[in-house]
Design an enzyme around this catalytic site. Structure first.
Site, mmCIF file in Angstrom:
data_model
loop_
_atom_site.group_PDB
_atom_site.id
_atom_site.type_symbol
_atom_site.label_atom_id
_atom_site.label_comp_id
_atom_site.label_asym_id
_atom_site.label_seq_id
_atom_site.Cartn_x
_atom_site.Cartn_y
_atom_site.Cartn_z
ATOM 1 N N ILE A 133 -18.479 43.783 20.978
ATOM 2 C CA ILE A 133 -17.810 44.009 22.269
ATOM 3 C C ILE A 133 -16.357 43.544 22.159
ATOM 4 C CG2 ILE A 133 -17.832 43.438 24.721
ATOM 5 C CD1 ILE A 133 -20.890 42.583 24.074
ATOM 6 N N LYS A 134 -15.460 44.464 22.494
ATOM 7 C CA LYS A 134 -14.032 44.122 22.428
ATOM 8 C C LYS A 134 -13.552 43.685 23.796
ATOM 9 C CE LYS A 134 -10.895 46.542 19.387
ATOM 10 N NZ LYS A 134 -10.277 47.849 19.100
ATOM 11 N N VAL A 135 -12.904 42.522 23.842
ATOM 12 C CA VAL A 135 -12.278 42.066 25.089
ATOM 13 C C VAL A 135 -10.824 41.723 24.769
ATOM 14 C CG1 VAL A 135 -14.444 41.160 26.061
ATOM 15 C CG2 VAL A 135 -12.955 39.633 24.749
ATOM 16 N N THR A 146 -16.496 48.459 20.444
ATOM 17 C CA THR A 146 -16.190 49.306 21.608
ATOM 18 C C THR A 146 -15.607 48.389 22.672
ATOM 19 O OG1 THR A 146 -18.465 49.008 22.326
ATOM 20 C CG2 THR A 146 -17.966 51.080 21.245
ATOM 21 N N THR A 197 -13.041 51.036 17.620
ATOM 22 C CA THR A 197 -12.519 52.061 18.534
ATOM 23 C C THR A 197 -11.785 51.325 19.651
ATOM 24 O OG1 THR A 197 -14.433 52.076 20.025
ATOM 25 C CG2 THR A 197 -14.545 53.539 18.110
#
Ligand code: G3P
Length: 217
Positions: A82-84, A56, A27
């Site tokens: 975890i998206k960075v 996310t 997402t």
């Protein structure tokens, strides 16, 4: 190649999951906005449905903020990735969060050098956006090939997650190039099943079957 579904649409994920087509979900803030739902609620529902990673995205611009947001997102479920973003600050956050044993997806990658840095920072996934490069008349798939070669040269374990997939052809190209994962909107995954000759052949078979006057059931 693993299939991730690039959506926050629960019904669409469920339908594909029942066919065994979902190895994970991605997402981003745009997809969450499109769903019109509370992000934690949607993410928790998806995580409960899917065994694989559910990405996310953090929204802070500084590493400290991303780390704090990442830790908060990780509380949603065990399978949160975890998206960075692929910025210098994002790389710092990636290093810390992956050092804590969390899955990190470094997103908005548009060059092989960026992908090399993400692997050095311990990323679980690197997300090169092929469609957005194609939009600029730059071959997005060439980037996948370059990253594949670099990661293989040095045996990096970071997985290449082909993103910004717009067509069924992107899926085929990603698989041919050895991408570990491709994330695509549900409509693209469904489009992979279509072929005009399949439709034409089925039509002809059914017409001939009608002529026999027979029934299977
Ligand atoms: O996987 C990233 C994706 O959500 C972005 O796709 O079509 O907006 O470039 P697109």
């Amino acid at each position: 190649m693993k299939f991730f579904v690039d959506t926050a649409d629960i019904d669409a994920i469920r339908e594909l999951n029942e066919l065994g087509m979902v190895d994970g979900v991605t997402t981003n803030p745009s997809l969450i906005a499109k769903s019109g739902r509370d992000f934690k609620e949607v993410a928790a529902e998806i995580c409960a449905m899917i065994a694989g990673p559910v990405s996310t995205e953090t929204v802070a611009l500084d590493a400290e903020g991303m780390i704090a947001e990442g830790r908060e997102l990780a509380k949603i479920a065990e399978n949160i990735a975890i998206k960075v973003p692929l910025t210098w600050e994002g790389l710092k956050a990636c290093k810390v969060l992956s050092g804590e044993g969390r899955m990190v997806n470094v997103t908005l990658c548009f060059s092989a050098n960026q992908a090399l840095l993400a692997a050095k920072a311990g990323a679980t996934f690197i997300s090169p956006f092929v469609g957005r490069l194609d939009d600029l008349n730059i071959d997005g798939m060439e980037l996948i090939a370059e990253i594949r070669q670099i990661y293989d040269n040095y045996v990096f374990s970071t997985e290449i997650l082909t993103a910004s997939v717009r067509t069924a052809n992107h899926m085929k190209e990603a698989a041919l190039l050895g991408a570990d994962v491709a994330t695509a909107p549900p409509a693209v995954i469904k489009a992979m099943a279509s072929h005009v000759l399949t439709d034409k052949g089925l039509d002809a078979f059914l017409k001939d079957w009608e002529k026999t006057g027979q029934k299977i059931l």
